[in-house]
Design a protein around this motif. Structure first.
Motif, short mmCIF file in Angstrom:
data_model
loop_
_atom_site.label_atom_id
_atom_site.label_comp_id
_atom_site.label_asym_id
_atom_site.label_seq_id
_atom_site.Cartn_x
_atom_site.Cartn_y
_atom_site.Cartn_z
N UNK A 35 -17.35 45.57 19.60
CA UNK A 35 -16.40 46.15 18.64
C UNK A 35 -16.48 45.41 17.32
N UNK A 36 -16.50 46.16 16.23
CA UNK A 36 -16.57 45.59 14.89
C UNK A 36 -15.40 44.63 14.64
N UNK A 37 -14.22 44.96 15.14
CA UNK A 37 -13.05 44.11 14.95
C UNK A 37 -13.28 42.71 15.56
N UNK A 38 -13.95 42.67 16.71
CA UNK A 38 -14.23 41.38 17.36
C UNK A 38 -15.16 40.54 16.50
N UNK A 39 -16.20 41.15 15.96
CA UNK A 39 -17.16 40.42 15.13
C UNK A 39 -16.48 39.92 13.86
N UNK A 40 -15.67 40.77 13.22
CA UNK A 40 -15.00 40.38 11.98
C UNK A 40 -13.98 39.27 12.24
N UNK A 41 -13.31 39.31 13.40
CA UNK A 41 -12.35 38.26 13.75
C UNK A 41 -13.07 36.93 13.91
N UNK A 42 -14.22 36.94 14.55
CA UNK A 42 -15.00 35.71 14.70
C UNK A 42 -15.46 35.17 13.36
N UNK A 43 -15.92 36.06 12.48
CA UNK A 43 -16.38 35.62 11.16
C UNK A 43 -15.25 35.02 10.34
N UNK A 44 -14.06 35.65 10.36
CA UNK A 44 -12.94 35.13 9.58
C UNK A 44 -12.46 33.80 10.15
N UNK A 45 -12.43 33.65 11.46
CA UNK A 45 -12.02 32.39 12.09
C UNK A 45 -13.00 31.28 11.73
#
Length: 55
Positions: A35-45
């Motif tokens: 899921x794109x949301x999972x990838x973006x969450x990892x990048x922001x963290x």
């Protein structure tokens, strides 16, 4: 960022050079769509950790 690139593969589907839809992320090891949301969450963290460690 390099850890994210190792963990996920970004695929963009095009027809006659024009993108169709949005990018697709798959896991490098299992080739399961992520899921794109999972990838973006990892990048922001990861970005937040880098900023706080630089201070």
């Amino acid at each position: 960022m390099k850890e994210q690139e190792k963990a996920f593969k970004r695929i963009k589907i095009t027809v006659n050079g024009e993108p169709v839809g949005s990018e697709l992320f798959i896991d490098q090891e299992t080739y399961v769509p992520v899921a794109r949301q999972y990838v973006m969450t990892l990048e922001s963290a990861r970005t937040e950790r880098a900023e706080t460690s630089a201070l």
